[in-house]
Design an enzyme around this catalytic site. Structure first.
Site, PDB file in Angstrom:
ATOM      1  N   ASN A  23       0.795  -1.332   0.114  1.00  0.00           N
ATOM      2  CA  ASN A  23      -0.085   0.017  -0.145  1.00  0.00           C
ATOM      3  C   ASN A  23       0.875   1.211  -0.133  1.00  0.00           C
ATOM      4  O   ASN A  23       0.238   2.444  -0.129  1.00  0.00           O
ATOM      5  CB  ASN A  23      -1.048   0.005   1.113  1.00  0.00           C
ATOM      6  CG  ASN A  23      -1.987  -1.074   0.933  1.00  0.00           C
ATOM      7  OD1 ASN A  23      -2.087  -1.670  -0.216  1.00  0.00           O
ATOM      8  ND2 ASN A  23      -2.775  -1.449   1.936  1.00  0.00           N
ATOM      9  N   CYS A 116     -16.026  -4.556  -4.633  1.00  0.00           N
ATOM     10  CA  CYS A 116     -14.892  -5.661  -4.590  1.00  0.00           C
ATOM     11  C   CYS A 116     -15.352  -6.448  -3.436  1.00  0.00           C
ATOM     12  O   CYS A 116     -16.318  -6.320  -2.846  1.00  0.00           O
ATOM     13  CB  CYS A 116     -13.684  -4.964  -4.406  1.00  0.00           C
ATOM     14  SG  CYS A 116     -13.036  -4.527  -2.571  1.00  0.00           S
ATOM     15  N   ARG A 121     -16.838   0.202  -3.084  1.00  0.00           N
ATOM     16  CA  ARG A 121     -15.861   0.944  -2.873  1.00  0.00           C
ATOM     17  C   ARG A 121     -16.001   2.238  -3.654  1.00  0.00           C
ATOM     18  O   ARG A 121     -15.740   2.489  -4.675  1.00  0.00           O
ATOM     19  CB  ARG A 121     -14.481   0.386  -3.505  1.00  0.00           C
ATOM     20  CG  ARG A 121     -13.887  -1.101  -2.931  1.00  0.00           C
ATOM     21  CD  ARG A 121     -13.840  -0.846  -1.432  1.00  0.00           C
ATOM     22  NE  ARG A 121     -12.386  -0.407  -1.215  1.00  0.00           N
ATOM     23  CZ  ARG A 121     -11.316  -1.098  -1.071  1.00  0.00           C
ATOM     24  NH1 ARG A 121     -11.072  -2.330  -1.539  1.00  0.00           N
ATOM     25  NH2 ARG A 121      -9.973  -0.487  -1.033  1.00  0.00           N
ATOM     26  N   PRO A 122     -16.873   3.066  -3.025  1.00  0.00           N
ATOM     27  CA  PRO A 122     -17.192   4.469  -3.725  1.00  0.00           C
ATOM     28  C   PRO A 122     -16.037   5.248  -3.913  1.00  0.00           C
ATOM     29  O   PRO A 122     -14.674   5.305  -3.303  1.00  0.00           O
ATOM     30  CB  PRO A 122     -18.042   5.185  -2.520  1.00  0.00           C
ATOM     31  CG  PRO A 122     -17.733   4.502  -1.151  1.00  0.00           C
ATOM     32  CD  PRO A 122     -17.275   3.060  -1.776  1.00  0.00           C
ATOM     33  N   ASP A 124     -16.256   9.032  -4.220  1.00  0.00           N
ATOM     34  CA  ASP A 124     -16.862  10.338  -4.264  1.00  0.00           C
ATOM     35  C   ASP A 124     -15.925  11.276  -3.782  1.00  0.00           C
ATOM     36  O   ASP A 124     -15.762  12.278  -4.244  1.00  0.00           O
ATOM     37  CB  ASP A 124     -18.377  10.403  -3.478  1.00  0.00           C
ATOM     38  CG  ASP A 124     -17.998   9.791  -2.086  1.00  0.00           C
ATOM     39  OD1 ASP A 124     -17.382   8.610  -2.086  1.00  0.00           O
ATOM     40  OD2 ASP A 124     -18.368  10.509  -1.123  1.00  0.00           O
ATOM     41  N   LEU A 125     -15.186  10.715  -2.652  1.00  0.00           N
ATOM     42  CA  LEU A 125     -13.983  11.600  -2.164  1.00  0.00           C
ATOM     43  C   LEU A 125     -13.150  11.990  -2.949  1.00  0.00           C
ATOM     44  O   LEU A 125     -12.669  13.032  -3.039  1.00  0.00           O
ATOM     45  CB  LEU A 125     -13.609  11.075  -0.667  1.00  0.00           C
ATOM     46  CG  LEU A 125     -14.713  10.814   0.209  1.00  0.00           C
ATOM     47  CD1 LEU A 125     -14.123  10.233   1.450  1.00  0.00           C
ATOM     48  CD2 LEU A 125     -15.359  12.119   0.590  1.00  0.00           C
ATOM     49  N   ARG A 397      -2.002 -11.233  -4.344  1.00  0.00           N
ATOM     50  CA  ARG A 397      -2.038  -9.767  -4.640  1.00  0.00           C
ATOM     51  C   ARG A 397      -1.114  -8.987  -3.759  1.00  0.00           C
ATOM     52  O   ARG A 397      -0.490  -7.940  -4.030  1.00  0.00           O
ATOM     53  CB  ARG A 397      -3.429  -9.275  -4.624  1.00  0.00           C
ATOM     54  CG  ARG A 397      -4.438  -9.637  -5.786  1.00  0.00           C
ATOM     55  CD  ARG A 397      -5.712  -9.183  -5.604  1.00  0.00           C
ATOM     56  NE  ARG A 397      -5.512  -7.611  -5.103  1.00  0.00           N
ATOM     57  CZ  ARG A 397      -6.353  -7.017  -4.218  1.00  0.00           C
ATOM     58  NH1 ARG A 397      -7.364  -7.975  -3.513  1.00  0.00           N
ATOM     59  NH2 ARG A 397      -6.288  -5.968  -3.911  1.00  0.00           N
TER      60      ARG A 397
HETATM   61  C1  EPZ Z   1      -6.593   1.871   1.300  1.00  0.00           C
HETATM   62  O1  EPZ Z   1      -7.733   1.508   0.609  1.00  0.00           O
HETATM   63  C2  EPZ Z   1      -5.878   0.432   1.315  1.00  0.00           C
HETATM   64  N1  EPZ Z   1      -5.561   0.116  -0.039  1.00  0.00           N
HETATM   65  C3  EPZ Z   1      -6.695  -0.759   2.040  1.00  0.00           C
HETATM   66  O2  EPZ Z   1      -5.850  -1.852   1.970  1.00  0.00           O
HETATM   67  C4  EPZ Z   1      -7.011  -0.314   3.555  1.00  0.00           C
HETATM   68  O3  EPZ Z   1      -7.838  -1.191   4.107  1.00  0.00           O
HETATM   69  C5  EPZ Z   1      -7.710   1.282   3.304  1.00  0.00           C
HETATM   70  O4  EPZ Z   1      -6.972   1.944   2.612  1.00  0.00           O
HETATM   71  C6  EPZ Z   1      -8.045   1.632   4.938  1.00  0.00           C
HETATM   72  O5  EPZ Z   1      -6.706   1.857   5.264  1.00  0.00           O
HETATM   73  C7  EPZ Z   1      -4.341   0.623  -0.639  1.00  0.00           C
HETATM   74  O6  EPZ Z   1      -3.749   1.295   0.148  1.00  0.00           O
HETATM   75  C8  EPZ Z   1      -3.975   0.184  -2.363  1.00  0.00           C
HETATM   76  P1  EPZ Z   1     -10.273   4.425   2.011  1.00  0.00           P
HETATM   77  P2  EPZ Z   1      -8.805   2.757   0.212  1.00  0.00           P
HETATM   78  O7  EPZ Z   1     -10.100   5.179   0.791  1.00  0.00           O
HETATM   79  O8  EPZ Z   1      -7.648   3.823  -0.179  1.00  0.00           O
HETATM   80  C9  EPZ Z   1     -14.626   4.938   2.212  1.00  0.00           C
HETATM   81  C10 EPZ Z   1      -5.528  -4.276   1.533  1.00  0.00           C
HETATM   82  O9  EPZ Z   1      -6.001  -5.427   2.067  1.00  0.00           O
HETATM   83  N2  EPZ Z   1     -14.740   5.734   0.918  1.00  0.00           N
HETATM   84  O10 EPZ Z   1      -9.303   4.826   3.203  1.00  0.00           O
HETATM   85  O11 EPZ Z   1      -9.631   2.315  -0.721  1.00  0.00           O
HETATM   86  C11 EPZ Z   1     -14.575   3.477   1.926  1.00  0.00           C
HETATM   87  O12 EPZ Z   1     -15.730   2.937   1.425  1.00  0.00           O
HETATM   88  C12 EPZ Z   1      -6.358  -3.185   1.235  1.00  0.00           C
HETATM   89  O13 EPZ Z   1      -4.406  -3.954   1.232  1.00  0.00           O
HETATM   90  C13 EPZ Z   1     -15.667   6.543   0.610  1.00  0.00           C
HETATM   91  O14 EPZ Z   1     -16.765   6.437   1.260  1.00  0.00           O
HETATM   92  O15 EPZ Z   1      -9.390   2.939   1.430  1.00  0.00           O
HETATM   93  C14 EPZ Z   1     -14.045   2.790   3.403  1.00  0.00           C
HETATM   94  O16 EPZ Z   1     -15.265   2.771   3.904  1.00  0.00           O
HETATM   95  C15 EPZ Z   1      -7.906  -3.199   1.680  1.00  0.00           C
HETATM   96  N3  EPZ Z   1     -15.397   7.471  -0.356  1.00  0.00           N
HETATM   97  C16 EPZ Z   1     -13.504   4.054   3.964  1.00  0.00           C
HETATM   98  O17 EPZ Z   1     -13.735   5.325   3.048  1.00  0.00           O
HETATM   99  C17 EPZ Z   1     -14.138   7.488  -1.056  1.00  0.00           C
HETATM  100  O18 EPZ Z   1     -14.248   8.168  -2.130  1.00  0.00           O
HETATM  101  C18 EPZ Z   1     -11.892   3.826   3.996  1.00  0.00           C
HETATM  102  O19 EPZ Z   1     -11.464   3.715   2.752  1.00  0.00           O
HETATM  103  C19 EPZ Z   1     -13.366   6.611  -0.637  1.00  0.00           C
HETATM  104  C20 EPZ Z   1     -13.246   5.649   0.476  1.00  0.00           C
END
Ligand code: EPZ
Length: 416
Positions: A23, A116, A121-122, A124-125, A397
């Site tokens: 990550n 996924c 996995r929205p 929007d942010l 992965r």
């Molecule tokens: C990163 O995913 C990691 N992936 C994830 O690891 C990790 O679980 C996650 O951060 C939380 O720490 C990578 O870095 C490649 P988020 P990311 O945006 O960026 C919501 C693994 O197993 N959200 O921090 O996709 C979302 O639905 C993976 O290595 C929105 O609502 O995570 C979630 O509930 C899995 N809108 C929360 O925020 C958005 O636009 C946190 O998601 C984006 C996110």
């Protein structure tokens, strides 16, 4: 589809050097589009997600050579600014290329696979952040189309400390005229790695690791060499494998300070943990105590990605452990599979209650996602007899040579 075979109830003993962070490296590979020069990554993990990210760069017209732990990227002459479905289906987090492509080309089209294994996995942010910087974004049925004649520095208040949205905003802001301030930014260590890389390119950026990140636009010239930091979730994975199997383990090339919540739970469970500057030694208790309440939160809280692994370590404790998931909708898909081993787990929405049992017995399981699959391997290490885990490709992965490393520690694990 590959099959993992595990003969359990053999204690682990020995030392492992933990892989580079998936990550941390994925956003850096995407951000390399910012500079027309070369980026060299060392200690890069051999993962299918890394292969997918490098293939996206190649598709865009860049060159990228991968050889034992190094990736040499040259983004001098890209020819495309879109990422097709066959590439985004291989890598969930390909949305991280939006900001870099917008910054480099002034336009970007990414087809997105939608949800996924972990649920919706929205993005929007991500889109709101890029719009703050002046991007015009059209949301299509199968992805997004972005254009920006010029990116302008802005204030970006994130309603959630999203890791990916913070990364996209940081990278796009490097090409914006003027200063950008990101509020409620994610504080994960991977954000600090990205900031370090952008500074190597010549960016004027600060605040990573805190909720406020400031970025001043710059035109990158320099080329960069970055050593990928250790993978904190892979570190947690090996620790939990040792708790499941019993025995003792030394991990090298790790950062204990990035795993505070995980280490304190493992100590509560009776693990004897010794921390070095870049090492960890764990001696597992005969029978671990329950973990108590494990509540996942954005960093520096308990990491959601380590929760499935810790659940595996709780299956044979002498009591009840409660897990509360606050990040993803479907984090507990591995629980159903663990029940086939004889685990006592009850699910109620975002809460899972694990009642420790005396013994687990091998069974045939199916890996539901990356961390759930690794958690099934860990649980199988503590089960009597043989466990077979069908994996459609989740585990490679995020884990480099997991089976070889576990075999080197004395586990009977092989993959067909
Ligand atoms: C990163 O995913 C990691 N992936 C994830 O690891 C990790 O679980 C996650 O951060 C939380 O720490 C990578 O870095 C490649 P988020 P990311 O945006 O960026 C919501 C693994 O197993 N959200 O921090 O996709 C979302 O639905 C993976 O290595 C929105 O609502 O995570 C979630 O509930 C899995 N809108 C929360 O925020 C958005 O636009 C946190 O998601 C984006 C996110």
């Amino acid at each position: 589809m590959s099959e993992w075979h595990v003969i359990g109830a053999r204690p682990l003993r020995g030392s492992v050097r933990v892989q580079g962070s998936k990550n941390a490296v994925l956003p850096v590979i995407a951000a390399s589009l910012l500079t027309p020069n070369e980026t060299v990554l060392t200690n890069c993990p051999a993962l299918s997600d890394v292969d997918a990210a490098v293939d996206i760069l190649r598709y865009l017209g860049c060159t990228a050579e991968q050889r034992e732990g190094e990736v040499h990227i040259n983004t001098a002459a890209p020819e495309r600014w879109d990422i097709p479905p066959e590439l985004t289906h291989r890598m969930r987090s390909s949305v991280i290329f939006l900001g870099p492509m917008l910054a480099r080309f002034g336009r970007a089209r990414v087809s997105l696979p939608g949800g996924c294994e972990l649920g919706a996995r929205p993005i929007d942010l991500h889109l709101r952040a890029l719009r703050c910087l002046g991007a015009e974004i059209e949301e299509l049925s199968d992805g997004v189309l972005c254009r920006a004649r010029e990116l302008r520095g802005a204030e970006i208040p994130l309603t959630l400390p999203s890791v990916g949205a913070t990364e996209n905003a940081m990278i796009a802001a490097c090409a914006a005229r003027g200063e950008t301030v990101i509020y409620n930014a994610a504080r994960e260590p991977e954000i600090e790695t990205l900031q370090g890389y952008l500074c190597l390119l010549g960016a004027d950026i600060s605040g990573a690791g805190s909720p406020v990140i400031r970025v001043k636009g710059f035109s990158p010239k320099d080329h960069a060499v970055l050593t990928v930091p250790p993978d904190r979730i892979a570190t947690a994975t090996y620790l939990c494998c040792a708790v499941c199997a019993g025995g003792e383990l030394e991990l090298r090339g790790v950062r204990p300070r990035e795993l505070r919540p995980v280490l304190s739970v493992l100590r509560c469970m009776g693990c004897d943990l010794t921390e070095g500057e870049s090492s960890l030694r764990l001696r597992a208790p005969e029978r671990p105590r329950p973990a108590g309440a494990v509540i996942t939160r954005p960093y520096p809280g308990f990491p959601t990605d380590a929760a499935p692994l810790l659940m595996a370590a709780c299956l044979r404790t002498g009591g009840s452990s409660v897990f509360m998931e606050n990040i993803f909708d479907c984090r507990f898909r591995h629980a159903e599979e663990m029940r086939r081993l004889g685990a006592d787990i009850s699910l109620r929405g975002p809460v899972a209650v694990v009642n420790g049992v005396e013994r687990l017995r091998g069974a045939r399981l199916r890996s539901p996602d990356l961390r759930g699959g690794a958690a099934l391997v860990a649980a199988a290490l503590g089960a009597e007899g043989e466990t077979i885990i069908e994996d459609p490709g989740h585990i490679p992965r995020g884990y480099q040579a997991l089976e070889e490393s576990l075999r080197a520690l004395g586990a009977e694990v092989w993959r067909i």
